[in-house]
Design an enzyme around this catalytic site. Structure first.
Site, PDB file in Angstrom:
ATOM      1  N   GLY A  51       0.911  19.489   3.881  1.00 16.79           N
ATOM      2  CA  GLY A  51      -0.094  18.427   3.868  1.00 16.79           C
ATOM      3  C   GLY A  51       0.066  17.603   2.615  1.00 16.79           C
ATOM      4  O   GLY A  51       0.674  18.066   1.651  1.00 16.79           O
ATOM      5  N   CYS A  78       4.802  24.801   2.485  1.00 18.73           N
ATOM      6  CA  CYS A  78       4.451  23.824   1.451  1.00 18.73           C
ATOM      7  C   CYS A  78       2.954  23.949   1.084  1.00 18.73           C
ATOM      8  O   CYS A  78       2.541  24.957   0.556  1.00 18.73           O
ATOM      9  CB  CYS A  78       4.839  22.432   1.917  1.00 18.73           C
ATOM     10  SG  CYS A  78       4.951  21.255   0.588  1.00 18.73           S
ATOM     11  N   TYR A  79       2.129  22.968   1.418  1.00 18.13           N
ATOM     12  CA  TYR A  79       0.694  23.065   1.109  1.00 18.13           C
ATOM     13  C   TYR A  79       0.106  24.341   1.711  1.00 18.13           C
ATOM     14  O   TYR A  79      -0.721  25.012   1.095  1.00 18.13           O
ATOM     15  CB  TYR A  79      -0.029  21.836   1.675  1.00 18.13           C
ATOM     16  CG  TYR A  79      -1.542  21.864   1.517  1.00 18.13           C
ATOM     17  CD1 TYR A  79      -2.166  21.264   0.419  1.00 18.13           C
ATOM     18  CD2 TYR A  79      -2.358  22.481   2.482  1.00 18.13           C
ATOM     19  CE1 TYR A  79      -3.546  21.295   0.280  1.00 18.13           C
ATOM     20  CE2 TYR A  79      -3.735  22.512   2.349  1.00 18.13           C
ATOM     21  CZ  TYR A  79      -4.325  21.920   1.252  1.00 18.13           C
ATOM     22  OH  TYR A  79      -5.694  21.948   1.117  1.00 18.13           O
ATOM     23  N   HIS A 165      10.494  22.549   3.510  1.00 20.26           N
ATOM     24  CA  HIS A 165      10.164  22.291   4.931  1.00 20.26           C
ATOM     25  C   HIS A 165      11.263  22.814   5.857  1.00 20.26           C
ATOM     26  O   HIS A 165      12.304  22.169   5.996  1.00 20.26           O
ATOM     27  CB  HIS A 165       9.972  20.788   5.153  1.00 20.26           C
ATOM     28  CG  HIS A 165       8.715  20.278   4.537  1.00 20.26           C
ATOM     29  ND1 HIS A 165       7.515  20.273   5.193  1.00 20.26           N
ATOM     30  CD2 HIS A 165       8.470  19.794   3.304  1.00 20.26           C
ATOM     31  CE1 HIS A 165       6.573  19.806   4.398  1.00 20.26           C
ATOM     32  NE2 HIS A 165       7.125  19.496   3.236  1.00 20.26           N
ATOM     33  N   GLU A 167      11.192  22.800   8.987  1.00 24.41           N
ATOM     34  CA  GLU A 167      11.185  22.069  10.268  1.00 24.41           C
ATOM     35  C   GLU A 167      12.060  20.815  10.262  1.00 24.41           C
ATOM     36  O   GLU A 167      12.375  20.293  11.316  1.00 24.41           O
ATOM     37  CB  GLU A 167       9.741  21.708  10.654  1.00 24.41           C
ATOM     38  CG  GLU A 167       9.042  20.678   9.767  1.00 24.41           C
ATOM     39  CD  GLU A 167       8.408  21.278   8.508  1.00 24.41           C
ATOM     40  OE1 GLU A 167       8.827  22.357   8.071  1.00 24.41           O
ATOM     41  OE2 GLU A 167       7.505  20.630   7.944  1.00 24.41           O
ATOM     42  N   ASP A 223       9.924   5.680  28.721  1.00 23.70           N
ATOM     43  CA  ASP A 223       8.657   6.187  28.171  1.00 23.70           C
ATOM     44  C   ASP A 223       7.461   5.820  29.052  1.00 23.70           C
ATOM     45  O   ASP A 223       6.669   6.677  29.437  1.00 23.70           O
ATOM     46  CB  ASP A 223       8.414   5.653  26.753  1.00 23.70           C
ATOM     47  CG  ASP A 223       9.588   5.894  25.844  1.00 23.70           C
ATOM     48  OD1 ASP A 223      10.431   6.729  26.193  1.00 23.70           O
ATOM     49  OD2 ASP A 223       9.675   5.240  24.794  1.00 23.70           O
ATOM     50  N   LYS A 365      12.330  11.197  22.226  1.00 19.08           N
ATOM     51  CA  LYS A 365      12.976  10.612  23.397  1.00 19.08           C
ATOM     52  C   LYS A 365      13.673  11.661  24.272  1.00 19.08           C
ATOM     53  O   LYS A 365      13.546  11.637  25.493  1.00 19.08           O
ATOM     54  CB  LYS A 365      13.994   9.582  22.911  1.00 19.08           C
ATOM     55  CG  LYS A 365      14.480   8.657  23.959  1.00 19.08           C
ATOM     56  CD  LYS A 365      13.385   7.686  24.319  1.00 19.08           C
ATOM     57  CE  LYS A 365      13.876   6.350  24.746  1.00 19.08           C
ATOM     58  NZ  LYS A 365      12.790   5.362  24.656  1.00 19.08           N
TER      59      LYS A 365
END
Ligand code: XMP
Length: 509
Positions: A51, A78-79, A165, A167, A223, A365
Site C-alpha cells: 500500500g 511490503c506495507y 513485490h 507479483e 473487450d 487482455k
C-alpha cells in the site's frame, strides 16, 4: 481459496492475477473486514497487500490484529509485511534511503518461500519505511544491499513477509515464491479456472443489476464484446448494446462488424450511423488533443441520445480492463499526467447518472481473450487487434478529411492483407498504417510525382503499457511497400516505424 486484504497498492490486482494463474481463487477484501466474515470465508491463507501509506501515517489502512490469531497462514507484502511486524511487536522506521527499483536479493536458505529459488535473484522494491526489529519468533530469511530485513518468517506460525513485490514481473522468481506460499505453506488445491470466473461473474452481475436495464457501447473490439456477452448471459434482454459508426473505421469494417456482431452476438444491438456528426467538426483541426476532445464529445452526445431512448436504463456496461485502471492512477494514488486523453470511458457515467457494470475490471487482455473463448465468442472477434476509439483520426497526422481517410483506408487494407496472409496478425499486438502530413518527391514511369508518405507501425506487446517494434522480415516489409505504392493512388513513399514504447507511444497521436 486465498483471501487478499487490500491495503491500496496499485499492484493488488497483479497479486490476484498471479494467484489465479496458479488456479487458486482469491477474493480481494477491504481491511475493514470482520474476523467472523473471514472465518466464514474459510481461506487457506491470507495475503496482506502492499500500500502507498506508511503504517505510522494517520488514517493508514489497518486490519484487526486478531487476524494474526486465526491460525491461518499469512503472507505480508511490503506495507502488509510492515503492518504484520508492527502488530506483532517488531519495529518499523522511516528509512534514510527510499528503495525503489531493482534490488539483488540473497536468501539465507532455499526453504520456505525461497524453495527452488537461486540464492541470489532479482527483485523489485518500492518502499520508504524499513523494518528494524522483528517480532519474537521471526527470523531474517533474505536481504538486499540496502535492506537487511528484505524477507522474514515465523515458519512455526506460518507467517511470512516480503519487503519487495513478488507479483511484478521484474521480480524474476516472484511466481515461484507465491507458489511456495500457496501450495507448500497453505496447501491450496488447483481449482480456479476461467470457467469458474465466468460463472461467478455472471452471478455477480445478475445480483448487481437485479432486473434493471443496462446499456453498453460496442466498439467491435474484444473487450466490449466479451463484456456484452457476459452481461447478456446474466441479464438477457435487459441489456441493449449501441454500436456507433463514427466514419473513422478501417475499410469495410463497419459493415463487417455489423454482420459479425449480428450473427454471433444474438442480442439487442442498435446500429447508429453518425459519420457526418464526427467528420464535420473535425474539418480544419490538426491538434491531436483537439481531435480527441471533439471525438470524445460527439461519442458522448450520440451515445447519450441513443441511450435515452432506452427507458429506465440504470446501468452502463463497460469493457474496462485492469491496465486502463492502473494507467490512470499513479503509484501514490494521484492522477498521472494525461499523455493522451483516452475518452472511450470516463465522462459518460457521471453525466448520465448511470451505475457502472465493469466485469473485466480486474483482467488483462490475455485473460479477456481466454474468457471470451470460454463463453463462446467467435475466434475472429477474440483475436481482433485493438483499435483505438478515435479510430483513423489519430492515424492521420494533420487534418482528417474524407479524401485522406480514403487513402489511409486503402493503404491499411493492403497492409492488413499482407500481415494476415503471412501469419503475423495474431503474433502482433497491433499493425496499422499512419498517414503523414508531408509529401515527398518520387518517380513513377517517367514522371516526377509529389505525393504522400505513409508509415507502417507494427508492435508486439502484452498489455500496451510497453511495446516493441516488430522485427518483420524485410521481404514482407518490401512487399507491403511495393503493393501500397503501386496500388494506392496518392502515395509514393513508405517508411517503417522502429520506435518502442516507451519512449514513443504505439499510436502516433
Ligand atoms: P498508446 O498510443 O498510448 O496506446 O501507446 C496504447 C493502446 O491504447 C490504444 N489507444 C486507445 N484506445 N481509445 C481507445 O480505446 C483511445 O482513445 C486510445 N488511444 C490509444 C492504442 O491503440 C494502443 O493499443
Amino acid at each position: 481459496m486465498i483471501l487478499i486484504i487490500d491495503f491500496g497498492s496499485q499492484f493488488n490486482q497483479l497479486i490476484a492475477r498471479r494467484v489465479r494463474e496458479c488456479h487458486v481463487d482469491c477474493p480481494i477484501e477491504s481491511p475493514a473486514i470482520g474476523m467472523d466474515e473471514i472465518r466464514k470465508l474459510n481461506p487457506e491463507g491470507i495475503i496482506l497487500s502492499g500500500g502507498p501509506s506508511s503504517i505510522y501515517e494517520k488514517g493508514s489502512p489497518k486490519i484487526d490484529k486478531a487476524v494474526f490469531d486465526l491460525n491461518i497462514p499469512i503472507l505480508g507484502i511490503c506495507y502488509g509485511m510492515q503492518f504484520m511486524v508492527d502488530a506483532l511487536g517488531g519495529n518499523v522506521k522511516n528509512a534514510k534511503k527510499r528503495e525503489y527499483g531493482f534490488a539483488e536479493l540473497t536468501a539465507k536458505k532455499a526453504t520456505g518461500l525461497f524453495k527452488k529459488v537461486s540464492r541470489t535473484t532479482q527483485t523489485w522494491m518500492s518502499h520508504g519505511d524499513s523494518i528494524v526489529k522483528l517480532p519474537r519468533g521471526f527470523t531474517i530469511t533474505a536481504s538486499t544491499r540496502n535492506t537487511k530485513i528484505a524477507a522474514a518468517a515465523n515458519a512455526k506460525r506460518k507467517m511470512y513477509g516480503l519487503q519487495f513485490h513478488p507479483e511484478v514481473e521484474h521480480t524474476l522468481k516472484g511466481k515461484t515464491m507465491l507458489r511456495n506460499f500457496l501450495f507448500d505453506v497453505c496447501g491450496c488445491k488447483r481449482s480456479w479456472t476461467m470457467k469458474s470466473f465466468a460463472r461467478e461473474s455472471i452471478a455477480d452481475i445478475k445480483a448487481l443489476v437485479d432486473g434493471k436495464k443496462v446499456v453498453l457501447g460496442l466498439s467491435g473490439g474484444v473487450d466490449s464484446s466479451v463484456a456484452a456477452l457476459l452481461i447478456h448471459k446474466a441479464v438477457g434482454k435487459n441489456l441493449t448494446c449501441i454500436f456507433v459508426d463514427n466514419g473513422l473505421l478501417r475499410k469495410d469494417e463497419a459493415q463487417q462488424l455489423k454482420k459479425t456482431l449480428k450473427q454471433h452476438l444474438k442480442m439487442n444491438i442498435r446500429f447508429v450511423s453518425a459519420k457526418n456528426k464526427f467528420l464535420n467538426p473535425l474539418a480544419g483541426i490538426t491538434d491531436p488533443e483537439k481531435k480527441r476532445n471533439i471525438i470524445g464529445r460527439v461519442v458522448m452526445d450520440v451515445f447519450e441520445a441513443e441511450a435515452k431512448k432506452i427507458k429506465d436504463a440504470e446501468f452502463l456496461g463497460q469493457g474496462t480492463l485492469y491496465p486502463d485502471v492502473i494507467e490512470s492512477v499513479s503509484a501514490f494514488g494521484g492522477p498521472t499526467s494525461v499523455i493522451k486523453s483516452h475518452h472511450n470511458v470516463g465522462g459518460l457515467p457521471k453525466k448520465m447518472k448511470l451505475k457502472l457494470v465493469e466485469p473485466l475490471r480486474y483482467l488483462f487482455k490475455d485473460d479477456v481473450r481466454k474468457l471470451g473463448s470460454e463463453i463462446g465468442l467467435p475466434e475472429d472477434l477474440i483475436w481482433r487487434q485493438p483499435f483505438p476509439g478515435p479510430g483513423l483520426a489519430i492515424r492521420i497526422i494533420g487534418e482528417v478529411t474524407r479524401s485522406r481517410l480514403a487513402i489511409l483506408r486503402d493503404v491499411d487494407a493492403v497492409l492488413l492483407e499482407e500481415i494476415r496472409q503471412n501469419g503475423y496478425y495474431r503474433k502482433l499486438w497491433q499493425s496499422f498504417a499512419v498517414l503523414l502530413p508531408i509529401k515527398s518527391v518520387g518517380i513513377m514511369g517517367d514522371s516526377r510525382t509529389y505525393e504522400n508518405i505513409v508509415a507502417i507501425r507494427a508492435v508486439t506487446s502484452r498489455d500496451a503499457m510497453t511495446a516493441d517494434w516488430a522485427r518483420l522480415p524485410h521481404q514482407l516489409l518490401g512487399k507491403m511497400s511495393n503493393r501500397i505504392i503501386n496500388e494506392v493512388r496518392g502515395v509514393n513513399r513508405v517508411v517503417y516505424d522502429i520506435s518502442s514504447k516507451p519512449p514513443s507511444t504505439i499510436e502516433w497521436e
